[in-house]
Design a protein around this motif. Structure first.
Motif, PDB file in Angstrom:
ATOM      1  N   THR A 198      39.750 -32.226  19.116  1.00  0.00           N
ATOM      2  CA  THR A 198      39.643 -33.231  20.171  1.00  0.00           C
ATOM      3  C   THR A 198      40.534 -34.444  20.004  1.00  0.00           C
ATOM      4  O   THR A 198      40.986 -35.257  21.306  1.00  0.00           O
ATOM      5  N   PHE A 220      33.330 -32.888  26.440  1.00  0.00           N
ATOM      6  CA  PHE A 220      34.675 -32.294  25.668  1.00  0.00           C
ATOM      7  C   PHE A 220      35.091 -31.272  25.945  1.00  0.00           C
ATOM      8  O   PHE A 220      36.011 -30.574  25.224  1.00  0.00           O
ATOM      9  N   LEU A 221      34.601 -30.382  27.066  1.00  0.00           N
ATOM     10  CA  LEU A 221      34.983 -29.232  27.452  1.00  0.00           C
ATOM     11  C   LEU A 221      35.557 -29.229  28.879  1.00  0.00           C
ATOM     12  O   LEU A 221      35.443 -30.127  29.579  1.00  0.00           O
ATOM     13  N   PHE A 260      36.937 -30.099  14.261  1.00  0.00           N
ATOM     14  CA  PHE A 260      36.769 -30.394  15.562  1.00  0.00           C
ATOM     15  C   PHE A 260      37.248 -31.602  15.856  1.00  0.00           C
ATOM     16  O   PHE A 260      37.618 -31.881  17.129  1.00  0.00           O
ATOM     17  N   SER A 275      42.561 -27.335  24.914  1.00  0.00           N
ATOM     18  CA  SER A 275      42.847 -26.378  23.395  1.00  0.00           C
ATOM     19  C   SER A 275      42.924 -24.879  23.745  1.00  0.00           C
ATOM     20  O   SER A 275      42.781 -24.401  25.069  1.00  0.00           O
ATOM     21  N   LEU A 286      28.159 -32.698  24.379  1.00  0.00           N
ATOM     22  CA  LEU A 286      29.136 -31.772  23.993  1.00  0.00           C
ATOM     23  C   LEU A 286      30.024 -31.323  25.325  1.00  0.00           C
ATOM     24  O   LEU A 286      31.177 -31.141  25.407  1.00  0.00           O
ATOM     25  N   ARG A 303      36.942 -23.557  26.012  1.00  0.00           N
ATOM     26  CA  ARG A 303      38.261 -24.357  25.830  1.00  0.00           C
ATOM     27  C   ARG A 303      37.754 -25.797  25.707  1.00  0.00           C
ATOM     28  O   ARG A 303      37.220 -26.383  26.621  1.00  0.00           O
ATOM     29  N   PHE A 304      38.251 -26.703  24.829  1.00  0.00           N
ATOM     30  CA  PHE A 304      37.858 -27.901  24.520  1.00  0.00           C
ATOM     31  C   PHE A 304      39.140 -28.917  25.039  1.00  0.00           C
ATOM     32  O   PHE A 304      40.254 -28.448  25.207  1.00  0.00           O
ATOM     33  N   ARG A 329      31.621 -26.075  31.205  1.00  0.00           N
ATOM     34  CA  ARG A 329      30.602 -26.792  30.966  1.00  0.00           C
ATOM     35  C   ARG A 329      29.194 -26.230  31.197  1.00  0.00           C
ATOM     36  O   ARG A 329      28.428 -26.253  30.221  1.00  0.00           O
TER      37      ARG A 329
END
Length: 460
Positions: free
Chosen positions: A98, A113-114, A94, A148, A110, A140-141, A119
């Motif tokens: 990121t 980071f999306l 992870f 991503s 969390l 998707r991050f 979200r």
């Protein structure tokens, strides 16, 4: 984790005497000796407890190192969150996604980071996971400079030592790799289906080819006497025409009837017409049977009388063989199934054809076809008095391209196609050996209700 060493006083008697302020006589000394003995026991216990604690501490550190190494080696991402979605632990996979270190991730939400559109759904999945529902989603991050790849995420509850749900655990991997694998699998499946359809068509043509000689002979007989009768009728037509043209001559009727054999012609006409009608009916029956075998409407099912179709299949198989065998039918009356007639016909032709081949070296070849009704299923049994099947053959008899025949006599597809047809009809087919020698094939088909939908592009 470290533990402090426990030390023992060097002169316990003096220490205890001074602290107690008691007279140093024999009775007091004995009492203090007993106290010292107890202190020694406590001290020994403390030393043992310290040793056990050190061992357990080493085991705990080893377990922690093992878990950490496993988490670090997992290629899938792993994120541990509390009930509000704050990150408690992450694995290196992870962090690589990121582009941030553990210090920047722990304690953060969390959702930060999306990508924005994921979200709300991510927080909802975490809430569902905390509630005890194992959920799946695609997220998707945010990477360092872009989003991503789409990740397939699995979210489940995390429990504390009391069994209470205190958060959620998210695991996942890039879905692009899975998608490519599924696409490759789908292409391979389509290619396999296409190859199977080609093999099925080839086997149909091979089956028709084996029957062409017999069919041609069967058609040749009625066509020959229809052709001959037509020539005879043409001669009769000429004679009748001349007779009618000259019949107005008075006093010569009897002479003309004798000359043109009118009475014989009139007597012969019914048999000629009857013969041609019989030949036409026979040709019609043969053509109808050919249409049944053509699979022109593979998805259509109908009520099929198994005894009738079994006798027709036996006739077809007999026509294509140079050798002859005694065929015995032992059938319950009125056994009807909902099925595709042409496909069931092909199954029976294949089984009876194989029975002929199995008995070609037997002095008195016999084939038995039995049809029974058992509860909600119909049972068809085809057995012979040949040599039977070896264990190797029994294991592979329904595999494609497996055959015990010499090259040019069989494709190895007949029983495989029969197996596929029976399975598509919701039934079963089993091969075994008879106790007194020979092979026995048992087919079971459902009688009540329509079978599973047959694929229109796979006729057998």
């Amino acid at each position: 984790m470290t533990t402090s060493k426990i030390s023992r006083p060097s002169n316990m008697i003096d220490l205890l005497s001074e602290s107690a302020g008691l007279p140093d006589d024999a009775h007091t000394e004995n009492m203090w000796l007993e106290v010292i003995h107890k202190v020694d026991e406590v001290y020994s216990d403390l030393i043992r407890y310290e040793s056990d604690l050190e061992i357990k501490n080493a085991e705990l550190e080893e377990a922690q190192q093992f878990i950490s190494s496993v988490i670090a080696s997992v290629s899938d991402i792993l994120v541990v969150c509390d009930e509000k979605g704050r990150i408690l632990q992450v694995n290196p996979a992870f962090q690589r996604i990121t582009g941030l270190g553990e210090d920047n991730l722990l304690g953060a939400s969390l959702a930060d980071f999306l990508i924005e559109e994921d979200r709300a759904s991510a927080l909802q999945k975490i809430a569902e996971g905390v509630a005890g529902t194992v959920t799946e989603c695609e997220l998707r991050f945010l990477a360092a400079d872009r989003a991503s790849d789409l990740m397939a995420i699995n979210c489940s509850a995390r429990f504390d030592h009391t069994g209470r749900r205190v958060g959620a655990v998210l695991t996942g991997r890039p879905i692009g790799e899975l998608k490519r694998a599924y696409e490759a699998l789908h292409r391979a499946h389509l290619e396999l289906q296409q190859a199977q359809r080609k093999l099925v068509e080839q086997e149909k043509m091979a089956s028709l080819g084996r029957l062409v000689a017999g069919v041609a002979h069967e058609l040749n007989n009625p066509i020959s006497f229809i052709y001959g009768n037509i020539h005879t009728l043409d001669k009769y037509r000429g004679a009748l025409t001349e007779f009618l043209a000259k019949s107005n001559a008075r006093g010569r009727e009897d002479e003309l009837r004798r000359r043109y054999k009118i009475d014989a012609i009139l007597a012969d006409l019914p048999s000629l017409i009857e013969g041609m009608m019989d030949g036409a009916v026979r040709i019609s029956d043969i053509v109808r049977n050919l249409r049944r075998l053509s699979f022109s409407r593979p998805a259509e099912t109908q009520r099929v009388d198994l005894e009738r179709i079994a006798r027709t299949a036996a006739n077809w198989a007999t026509r294509s063989k140079k050798t002859r065998a005694e065929i015995c039918f032992d059938c319950d009356a009125g056994v009807v199934v909902e099925a595709h007639e042409g496909q069931i016909h092909q199954v029976l032709v294949n089984l009876i054809d194989n029975a002929f081949d199995a008995t070609k070296d037997v002095a008195t070849p016999r084939i038995r076809v039995a049809i029974r009704k058992t509860r909600a299923r119909a049972e068809i049994v085809v057995e012979d008095n040949g040599r039977g099947l070896s264990d190797v053959v029994l294991d592979k008899v329904f595999e494609p391209f497996f055959t015990t025949k010499v090259v040019g006599e069989g494709t190895g597809l007949g029983l495989w196609i029969s197996y596929s047809i029976v399975k598509e009809h919701g039934g079963s087919i089993v091969a075994a050996n008879r106790p007194d020698g020979g092979a026995i094939f048992t087919v079971q088909l459902p009688m009540n209700g329509a079978p599973p939908q047959l694929r229109a592009d796979e006729g057998g």
